[in-house]
Design a protein around this motif. Structure first.
Motif, PDB file in Angstrom:
ATOM      1  N   GLY A 220      -7.998  -2.081  -5.063  1.00 60.54           N
ATOM      2  CA  GLY A 220      -8.769  -0.920  -4.604  1.00 60.54           C
ATOM      3  C   GLY A 220      -8.562  -0.582  -3.140  1.00 60.54           C
ATOM      4  N   TYR A 221      -7.490  -1.101  -2.542  1.00 62.08           N
ATOM      5  CA  TYR A 221      -7.225  -0.779  -1.140  1.00 62.08           C
ATOM      6  C   TYR A 221      -6.414   0.505  -1.061  1.00 62.08           C
ATOM      7  CZ  TYR A 221      -8.205  -5.804  -0.658  1.00 62.08           C
ATOM      8  OH  TYR A 221      -8.779  -7.046  -0.726  1.00 62.08           O
ATOM      9  N   PRO A 222      -6.899   1.504  -0.301  1.00 67.49           N
ATOM     10  CA  PRO A 222      -6.080   2.705  -0.104  1.00 67.49           C
ATOM     11  C   PRO A 222      -4.729   2.311   0.500  1.00 67.49           C
ATOM     12  CG  PRO A 222      -8.320   3.054   0.722  1.00 67.49           C
ATOM     13  CD  PRO A 222      -8.193   1.593   0.403  1.00 67.49           C
ATOM     14  N   LEU A 223      -3.645   2.825  -0.094  1.00 61.32           N
ATOM     15  CA  LEU A 223      -2.304   2.413   0.345  1.00 61.32           C
ATOM     16  C   LEU A 223      -1.653   3.514   1.177  1.00 61.32           C
ATOM     17  CD1 LEU A 223      -0.141   0.161   0.079  1.00 61.32           C
ATOM     18  CD2 LEU A 223       0.776   1.440  -1.869  1.00 61.32           C
ATOM     19  N   TYR A 224      -1.245   3.141   2.363  1.00 59.13           N
ATOM     20  CA  TYR A 224      -0.576   4.074   3.276  1.00 59.13           C
ATOM     21  C   TYR A 224       0.866   3.603   3.458  1.00 59.13           C
ATOM     22  CZ  TYR A 224      -5.258   5.796   4.426  1.00 59.13           C
ATOM     23  OH  TYR A 224      -6.520   6.327   4.367  1.00 59.13           O
ATOM     24  N   ILE A 225       1.730   4.548   3.842  1.00 61.81           N
ATOM     25  CA  ILE A 225       3.137   4.144   3.976  1.00 61.81           C
ATOM     26  C   ILE A 225       3.678   4.489   5.356  1.00 61.81           C
ATOM     27  CG2 ILE A 225       3.660   4.104   1.525  1.00 61.81           C
ATOM     28  CD1 ILE A 225       4.818   6.858   1.699  1.00 61.81           C
ATOM     29  N   ALA A 226       4.576   3.570   5.817  1.00 65.67           N
ATOM     30  CA  ALA A 226       5.106   3.702   7.181  1.00 65.67           C
ATOM     31  C   ALA A 226       5.952   4.963   7.304  1.00 65.67           C
ATOM     32  CB  ALA A 226       5.916   2.457   7.533  1.00 65.67           C
ATOM     33  N   ASP A 227       6.748   5.247   6.284  1.00 67.38           N
ATOM     34  CA  ASP A 227       7.645   6.409   6.329  1.00 67.38           C
ATOM     35  C   ASP A 227       7.225   7.363   5.203  1.00 67.38           C
ATOM     36  OD1 ASP A 227       9.657   8.234   6.223  1.00 67.38           O
ATOM     37  OD2 ASP A 227      11.287   6.775   6.009  1.00 67.38           O
TER      38      ASP A 227
ATOM     39  N   GLU B 151       5.278   7.530  -5.727  1.00 66.93           N
ATOM     40  CA  GLU B 151       4.636   8.301  -6.797  1.00 66.93           C
ATOM     41  C   GLU B 151       5.418   8.195  -8.098  1.00 66.93           C
ATOM     42  OE1 GLU B 151       2.082  11.419  -4.098  1.00 66.93           O
ATOM     43  OE2 GLU B 151       4.057  12.040  -4.833  1.00 66.93           O
ATOM     44  N   SER B 152       6.753   8.142  -7.991  1.00 64.98           N
ATOM     45  CA  SER B 152       7.529   8.026  -9.231  1.00 64.98           C
ATOM     46  C   SER B 152       7.365   6.635  -9.851  1.00 64.98           C
ATOM     47  CB  SER B 152       9.004   8.362  -9.008  1.00 64.98           C
ATOM     48  OG  SER B 152       9.563   7.421  -8.126  1.00 64.98           O
ATOM     49  N   ALA B 153       6.928   5.667  -9.033  1.00 65.09           N
ATOM     50  CA  ALA B 153       6.642   4.323  -9.569  1.00 65.09           C
ATOM     51  C   ALA B 153       5.193   4.239 -10.058  1.00 65.09           C
ATOM     52  CB  ALA B 153       6.897   3.272  -8.500  1.00 65.09           C
ATOM     53  N   GLY B 154       4.469   5.334  -9.962  1.00 67.75           N
ATOM     54  CA  GLY B 154       3.081   5.354 -10.441  1.00 67.75           C
ATOM     55  C   GLY B 154       2.101   4.740  -9.457  1.00 67.75           C
ATOM     56  N   ILE B 155       2.505   4.654  -8.172  1.00 63.06           N
ATOM     57  CA  ILE B 155       1.637   4.039  -7.162  1.00 63.06           C
ATOM     58  C   ILE B 155       1.042   5.139  -6.287  1.00 63.06           C
ATOM     59  CG2 ILE B 155       1.583   2.464  -5.174  1.00 63.06           C
ATOM     60  CD1 ILE B 155       4.011   1.011  -6.510  1.00 63.06           C
ATOM     61  N   ALA B 156      -0.286   5.214  -6.274  1.00 62.05           N
ATOM     62  CA  ALA B 156      -0.966   6.287  -5.524  1.00 62.05           C
ATOM     63  C   ALA B 156      -0.903   6.012  -4.022  1.00 62.05           C
ATOM     64  CB  ALA B 156      -2.423   6.380  -5.973  1.00 62.05           C
ATOM     65  N   ILE B 157      -0.655   7.060  -3.261  1.00 66.80           N
ATOM     66  CA  ILE B 157      -0.544   6.942  -1.808  1.00 66.80           C
ATOM     67  C   ILE B 157      -1.675   7.729  -1.142  1.00 66.80           C
ATOM     68  CG2 ILE B 157       0.895   7.650   0.170  1.00 66.80           C
ATOM     69  CD1 ILE B 157       1.864   5.223  -1.421  1.00 66.80           C
ATOM     70  N   ALA B 158      -2.322   7.082  -0.162  1.00 66.56           N
ATOM     71  CA  ALA B 158      -3.426   7.756   0.532  1.00 66.56           C
ATOM     72  C   ALA B 158      -2.934   8.559   1.726  1.00 66.56           C
ATOM     73  CB  ALA B 158      -4.450   6.715   0.988  1.00 66.56           C
ATOM     74  N   GLY B 159      -1.768   8.208   2.260  1.00 65.33           N
ATOM     75  CA  GLY B 159      -1.258   8.954   3.410  1.00 65.33           C
ATOM     76  C   GLY B 159      -0.309   8.107   4.232  1.00 65.33           C
ATOM     77  N   SER B 160      -0.115   8.536   5.484  1.00 64.59           N
ATOM     78  CA  SER B 160       0.826   7.832   6.366  1.00 64.59           C
ATOM     79  C   SER B 160       0.106   6.742   7.155  1.00 64.59           C
ATOM     80  CB  SER B 160       1.440   8.827   7.352  1.00 64.59           C
ATOM     81  OG  SER B 160       0.435   9.271   8.242  1.00 64.59           O
ATOM     82  N   VAL B 161       0.889   5.820   7.728  1.00 64.23           N
ATOM     83  CA  VAL B 161       0.297   4.762   8.547  1.00 64.23           C
ATOM     84  C   VAL B 161      -0.492   5.364   9.708  1.00 64.23           C
ATOM     85  CG1 VAL B 161       0.902   2.972  10.232  1.00 64.23           C
ATOM     86  CG2 VAL B 161       1.810   2.841   7.913  1.00 64.23           C
ATOM     87  N   GLU B 162       0.020   6.454  10.278  1.00 64.82           N
ATOM     88  CA  GLU B 162      -0.715   7.090  11.390  1.00 64.82           C
ATOM     89  C   GLU B 162      -2.101   7.549  10.936  1.00 64.82           C
ATOM     90  OE1 GLU B 162       0.885   9.416  14.416  1.00 64.82           O
ATOM     91  OE2 GLU B 162       2.937   8.685  14.182  1.00 64.82           O
ATOM     92  N   GLU B 163      -2.176   8.072   9.716  1.00 62.31           N
ATOM     93  CA  GLU B 163      -3.488   8.488   9.195  1.00 62.31           C
ATOM     94  C   GLU B 163      -4.384   7.272   8.974  1.00 62.31           C
ATOM     95  OE1 GLU B 163      -2.767  12.486   6.619  1.00 62.31           O
ATOM     96  OE2 GLU B 163      -1.587  10.761   5.996  1.00 62.31           O
ATOM     97  N   MET B 164      -3.786   6.175   8.505  1.00 60.08           N
ATOM     98  CA  MET B 164      -4.560   4.947   8.286  1.00 60.08           C
ATOM     99  C   MET B 164      -5.149   4.451   9.603  1.00 60.08           C
ATOM    100  SD  MET B 164      -3.278   1.275   6.761  1.00 60.08           S
ATOM    101  CE  MET B 164      -2.349   0.735   8.189  1.00 60.08           C
ATOM    102  N   ILE B 165      -4.338   4.469  10.636  1.00 61.87           N
ATOM    103  CA  ILE B 165      -4.798   3.976  11.942  1.00 61.87           C
ATOM    104  C   ILE B 165      -5.980   4.819  12.437  1.00 61.87           C
ATOM    105  CG2 ILE B 165      -4.119   3.741  14.384  1.00 61.87           C
ATOM    106  CD1 ILE B 165      -1.254   3.071  13.252  1.00 61.87           C
ATOM    107  N   GLN B 166      -5.887   6.119  12.226  1.00 66.53           N
ATOM    108  CA  GLN B 166      -6.975   6.999  12.677  1.00 66.53           C
ATOM    109  C   GLN B 166      -8.288   6.698  11.948  1.00 66.53           C
ATOM    110  OE1 GLN B 166      -5.656  11.289  13.294  1.00 66.53           O
ATOM    111  NE2 GLN B 166      -3.751  10.364  12.561  1.00 66.53           N
ATOM    112  N   ALA B 167      -8.176   6.220  10.703  1.00 63.40           N
ATOM    113  CA  ALA B 167      -9.391   5.954   9.910  1.00 63.40           C
ATOM    114  C   ALA B 167     -10.044   4.621  10.264  1.00 63.40           C
ATOM    115  CB  ALA B 167      -9.029   5.962   8.423  1.00 63.40           C
ATOM    116  N   ALA B 168      -9.358   3.804  11.087  1.00 60.33           N
ATOM    117  CA  ALA B 168      -9.826   2.437  11.349  1.00 60.33           C
ATOM    118  C   ALA B 168     -10.502   2.308  12.706  1.00 60.33           C
ATOM    119  CB  ALA B 168      -8.641   1.482  11.300  1.00 60.33           C
ATOM    120  N   ASP B 169     -11.370   1.270  12.822  1.00 63.65           N
ATOM    121  CA  ASP B 169     -11.859   0.862  14.146  1.00 63.65           C
ATOM    122  C   ASP B 169     -10.854  -0.093  14.778  1.00 63.65           C
ATOM    123  OD1 ASP B 169     -14.327   2.185  13.778  1.00 63.65           O
ATOM    124  OD2 ASP B 169     -15.101   0.469  12.634  1.00 63.65           O
TER     125      ASP B 169
END
Ligand SMILES: NC(=O)C1=CN([C@@H]2O[C@H](COP(=O)(O)OP(=O)(O)OC[C@H]3O[C@@H](n4cnc5c(N)ncnc54)[C@H](O)[C@@H]3O)[C@@H](O)[C@H]2O)C=CC1
Ligand SMILES: O=C(OP(=O)(O)O)[C@H](O)COP(=O)(O)O
Length: 340
Positions: free
Chosen positions: A47-54, A62-80
């Motif tokens: 249940g961990y949102p998955l972000y990708i470096a590139d 997505e073609s492997a059926g793996i849901a992506i939440a966004g980019s690593v930069e977006e992940m960093i913005q969501a974190a403390d």
């Protein structure tokens, strides 16, 4: 709740993510991978949102059926705070990203001390992490050294330490590394990096370390000798180890004399991934010679001991004002972890 992102969901990152999720005062806001893989599937199942470096690789996921939440930069913005568990050398390059978004970050022992300018060990310098933006949790071997040397120093004063690290060749899931049939001096030069690394946490300790690599995958083994300032007392040392929440004592009656025996024990205990978060000191090896020389063997689970330290480091940097003892107790209790 402290919002934590784990950049680099590999051997260390996936364990840190699970340990953080178990804490009452922390939550995982995202983990990152570079390409579709078995670990990316597991991140989804956890249940961990998955972000990708590139982000240009999004279609591959997505073609492997793996849901992506966004980019690593977006992940960093969501974190403390970001725990950077990318491979050694990559993490330093991420520093500018953390600076760009004004986020706290914790690196691992594969990075140099300079990446953060502060190196952390829960039982040594928890309070010094408070108020910092950047920290580095020292490597698995250095973490093991820090715990036992601090304990001996507190009890009797440590004049000097001489230690040899017998290191595992590769992690259990890694089939690319070796050796398969050799004992490799790593490094051939003396000292190994572990002594200077320990001094980033305990600068006053006189220490020389040597290291070699053997064809095993589970745990490192340390051969430690410490010259004490005061006359040593074996019973006192054993009592202090028993009372140390991150050092386990392997008793002789168990018949455990090897890393193989410890793996079986961890598995039988039902530890997740057979993880041993504690250093494992062999009781029968603890010896005082000529009054002031302390000898012992300890085994260190390379994939696990730094995980609980990362959790404490997060809490020291981003949590409410709390003591080291309180944080360690909370971290361990949340993981149902009681040192063996
Ligand atoms: N494996 C071990 O026994 C220990 C490792 N460490 C340190 O922990 C750090 C991580 O090591 P491991 O977990 O073993 O490595 P690993 O190779 O198992 O995992 C690293 C992860 O980072 C991902 N990654 C690679 N480049 C990335 C990027 N640019 N952005 C985001 N993710 C990226 C990879 O896909 C992989 O999932 C290193 O500094 C290492 O020295 C510390 C203690 C023990
Ligand atoms: O931090 C570790 O070891 P180290 O303390 O010997 O550098 C980990 O076991 C990773 O070691 P590796 O660099 O051999 O993968």
């Amino acid at each position: 709740m402290i919002k934590v992102a784990v950049n680099g969901y590999g051997t260390i990152g996936k364990r840190v993510a699970d340990a953080v999720s178990a804490q009452p005062d922390m939550e995982i806001v995202g983990v990152s991978k570079t390409r579709p893989s078995a670990e990316a599937v597991i991140a989804g199942k956890r249940g961990y949102p998955l972000y990708i470096a590139d982000i240009s690789k999004k279609a591959d996921f997505e073609s492997a059926g793996i849901a992506i939440a966004g980019s690593v930069e977006e992940m960093i913005q969501a974190a403390d705070i970001v725990v950077d568990a990318t491979p050694g050398g990559i993490g330093a390059k991420n520093r500018e990203l953390y600076e760009k978004y004004g986020k706290m970050a914790i690196w691992q022992g594969g990075e140099a001390h300079d990446v953060a300018g502060f190196s952390f060990s829960s039982s040594c310098n928890f309070d010094d992490a408070k108020g910092r933006t950047f920290a580095r949790v020292v490597s698995c071997n250095t973490t093991g050294l820090c715990r036992i040397i601090k304990l001996a120093d507190d009890a009797f004063g440590v004049e000097k330490v001489r230690a040899t690290m017998v290191r595992r060749g590769a992690d259990p899931g890694d089939s690319k590394r070796g050796p398969v049939d050799a004992i490799v001096l790593n490094p051939v030069t003396i000292p190994s990096h572990h002594g200077p690394d320990l001094q980033t946490v305990l600068p006053e300790i006189d220490i020389v370390t040597t290291a070699l690599v053997v064809p095993t995958t589970f745990m490192h083994m340390h051969i430690l000798q410490m010259d004490l300032k005061e006359t040593g007392d074996r019973d006192k040392i054993l009592e202090m180890i028993k009372n140390h929440s991150r050092i386990g004592l392997i008793k002789g009656f168990t018949g455990i004399k090897s890393t193989a025996g410890l793996k079986e024990y961890a598995s039988d205990l039902g530890r997740p991934r057979s993880d041993l978060w504690e250093s494992c000191v062999f009781e029968d090896s603890v010896s005082i010679v000529d009054d002031k020389e302390l000898y012992l063997f300890q085994a260190i689970h390379q994939e696990a001991d730094v995980v609980v330290e990362n959790v404490d480091c997060i809490r020291a940097m981003a949590g409410d004002d709390i003591t080291a003892a309180e944080s360690i107790a909370l971290t361990d209790r949340s993981l149902n972890f009681e040192a063996i």
